[in-house]
Design an enzyme around this catalytic site. Structure first.
Site, PDB file in Angstrom:
ATOM      1  N   LYS A 121      90.720  33.210 113.210  1.00  0.00           N
ATOM      2  CA  LYS A 121      90.789  32.057 114.110  1.00  0.00           C
ATOM      3  C   LYS A 121      92.180  31.413 114.146  1.00  0.00           C
ATOM      4  O   LYS A 121      92.691  31.105 115.222  1.00  0.00           O
ATOM      5  CB  LYS A 121      89.687  31.119 113.625  1.00  0.00           C
ATOM      6  CG  LYS A 121      89.686  29.718 114.024  1.00  0.00           C
ATOM      7  CD  LYS A 121      88.401  29.056 113.507  1.00  0.00           C
ATOM      8  CE  LYS A 121      88.303  29.001 111.989  1.00  0.00           C
ATOM      9  NZ  LYS A 121      89.188  27.998 111.373  1.00  0.00           N
ATOM     10  N   ARG A 161      83.178  28.852 100.711  1.00  0.00           N
ATOM     11  CA  ARG A 161      83.656  28.571 102.070  1.00  0.00           C
ATOM     12  C   ARG A 161      82.760  29.214 103.114  1.00  0.00           C
ATOM     13  O   ARG A 161      82.456  28.615 104.135  1.00  0.00           O
ATOM     14  CB  ARG A 161      85.075  29.114 102.257  1.00  0.00           C
ATOM     15  CG  ARG A 161      86.130  28.216 101.701  1.00  0.00           C
ATOM     16  CD  ARG A 161      87.443  28.349 102.467  1.00  0.00           C
ATOM     17  NE  ARG A 161      88.472  27.710 101.671  1.00  0.00           N
ATOM     18  CZ  ARG A 161      89.213  28.347 100.783  1.00  0.00           C
ATOM     19  NH1 ARG A 161      89.088  29.643 100.617  1.00  0.00           N
ATOM     20  NH2 ARG A 161      90.083  27.697 100.071  1.00  0.00           N
ATOM     21  N   ARG A 200      84.004  20.770 112.458  1.00  0.00           N
ATOM     22  CA  ARG A 200      83.369  21.679 111.502  1.00  0.00           C
ATOM     23  C   ARG A 200      81.972  21.215 111.115  1.00  0.00           C
ATOM     24  O   ARG A 200      81.296  21.902 110.360  1.00  0.00           O
ATOM     25  CB  ARG A 200      84.215  21.712 110.229  1.00  0.00           C
ATOM     26  CG  ARG A 200      84.962  23.001 109.975  1.00  0.00           C
ATOM     27  CD  ARG A 200      85.758  22.773 108.696  1.00  0.00           C
ATOM     28  NE  ARG A 200      86.179  23.984 108.071  1.00  0.00           N
ATOM     29  CZ  ARG A 200      87.377  24.537 108.247  1.00  0.00           C
ATOM     30  NH1 ARG A 200      88.232  24.020 109.075  1.00  0.00           N
ATOM     31  NH2 ARG A 200      87.693  25.622 107.588  1.00  0.00           N
ATOM     32  N   ARG A 205      94.482  33.003  99.180  1.00  0.00           N
ATOM     33  CA  ARG A 205      95.550  32.076  98.814  1.00  0.00           C
ATOM     34  C   ARG A 205      95.563  31.962  97.294  1.00  0.00           C
ATOM     35  O   ARG A 205      94.577  32.269  96.631  1.00  0.00           O
ATOM     36  CB  ARG A 205      95.299  30.717  99.473  1.00  0.00           C
ATOM     37  CG  ARG A 205      95.378  30.791 101.002  1.00  0.00           C
ATOM     38  CD  ARG A 205      95.354  29.432 101.646  1.00  0.00           C
ATOM     39  NE  ARG A 205      94.001  28.947 101.842  1.00  0.00           N
ATOM     40  CZ  ARG A 205      93.340  28.992 103.007  1.00  0.00           C
ATOM     41  NH1 ARG A 205      93.919  29.488 104.077  1.00  0.00           N
ATOM     42  NH2 ARG A 205      92.124  28.522 103.119  1.00  0.00           N
ATOM     43  N   ARG A 250      93.658  38.702 101.598  1.00  0.00           N
ATOM     44  CA  ARG A 250      94.751  37.751 101.839  1.00  0.00           C
ATOM     45  C   ARG A 250      94.478  36.403 101.182  1.00  0.00           C
ATOM     46  O   ARG A 250      94.789  35.358 101.714  1.00  0.00           O
ATOM     47  CB  ARG A 250      94.982  37.574 103.337  1.00  0.00           C
ATOM     48  CG  ARG A 250      93.755  37.116 104.120  1.00  0.00           C
ATOM     49  CD  ARG A 250      94.005  35.868 104.915  1.00  0.00           C
ATOM     50  NE  ARG A 250      92.834  35.007 104.859  1.00  0.00           N
ATOM     51  CZ  ARG A 250      92.469  34.183 105.808  1.00  0.00           C
ATOM     52  NH1 ARG A 250      93.159  34.103 106.905  1.00  0.00           N
ATOM     53  NH2 ARG A 250      91.419  33.399 105.659  1.00  0.00           N
TER      54      ARG A 250
END
Ligand code: ADP
Length: 188
Positions: free
Chosen positions: A16, A143, A91, A132, A130
Site C-alpha cells: 500500500k 499487526r 484504520r 523493520r 523486509r
C-alpha cells in the site's frame, strides 16, 4: 492537475505504501502516510513521538483521538487543496467517522477507496523479508490480526457506499500500479 481524494486500504505487507507513493507521483497529489508521520515524530523525540513509540513497537493502533489530531493538522496544509492519497488512515470505524467530519468541514468528499488485495501467505512472506529493525514475527502477526479485526470491516463499509475499487496486489509493483491507475475514476 487531478482533483482527487483517495484512501488506500490493505494489510501490512500489501504494498500500500509503495503504491500510494507511485500513484501520488502519477496524479500530482501528495501521499499522506500516517505511519511515516508517526515514525518521524518518534525519531524527532516530540511529545507525540513519546506518546506513540511503545504502541507502535507492539504493533497496536494509536488511539483515534490522537490520530484525529495528526490527520486534521495534515489535511489543513495547503498542499492538500487539489487532493491527496491517504496511506494508513482511516484504520478503524471510528476514524472513518472522524475523516468524514473533517472532509465535511473542508467541503470535500472522497473520490474512491482502493483495496490492494494480497494472499495471507504472501503477506507473511513479505513482512518477514523486509521487517523493520525491531519487528519480531510476533509483532508482525499482531499487526495482521489488528488489521483483520479493526481495519478490514472498512472494506464492506466503503463497498456499501459505492466507493470501493479493488486490485490484485499479488502481482509485480509495476503491474499493480497499472491496475490501480486503471480502476481509478480519474486520469493522470
Ligand atoms: P504498516 O505498513 O505495517 O501497515 P504503517 O507504516 O502504516 O504500518 O503504520 C505503522 C504503525 O503506526 C501502526 O502499526 C500503528 O501503530 C501506527 N499507525 C499508523 N497509522 C495509524 C492509524 N491511522 N491509527 C492508529 N495507528 C496508526
Amino acid at each position: 492537475m487531478a482533483d482527487v481524494r483517495l484512501v488506500f486500504l490493505g494489510a501490512p505487507g500489501s504494498g500500500k505504501g509503495t503504491q500510494a507513493a507511485r500513484v501520488s507521483e502519477g496524479l500530482g497529489v501528495p501521499a499522506i502516510s500516517t505511519g511515516e508521520m508517526l515514525r518521524d515524530a518518534v525519531a524527532a523525540g516530540s511529545e507525540l513521538g513519546e506518546r506513540v513509540e511503545q504502541i507502535m513497537a507492539a504493533g497496536a493502533l494509536v488511539d483515534d483521538a490522537t490520530m484525529a489530531e495528526v490527520i486534521r493538522g495534515r489535511l489543513a496544509q495547503d498542499d492538500t487543496k487539489n487532493g491527496f492519497l491517504l496511506d494508513g488512515y482511516p484504520r478503524t470505524i471510528g476514524q472513518v467517522a472522524i475523516l468524514e467530519q473533517i472532509l465535511g468541514e473542508l467541503g470535500a468528499t472522497l473520490t474512491a477507496v482502493v483495496l490492494i488485495d494480497v494472499r495471507e501467505e504472501e503477506l507473511v512472506r513479505r513482512a518477514l523479508e523486509r521487517r523493520r529493525d525491531d519487528d519480531t514475527e510476533e509483532v508482525i502477526r499482531t499487526r495482521l490480526d489488528v488489521y483483520r479485526e479493526k481495519t478490514e470491516p472498512l472494506v464492506e463499509y466503503y463497498r456499501t457506499k459505492g466507493l470501493l475499487r479493488e486490485v490484485d496486489g499479488n502481482e509485480s509493483i509495476e503491474e499493480v500500479t497499472a491496475a490501480l491507475m486503471g480502476v481509478l475514476p480519474v486520469s493522470a
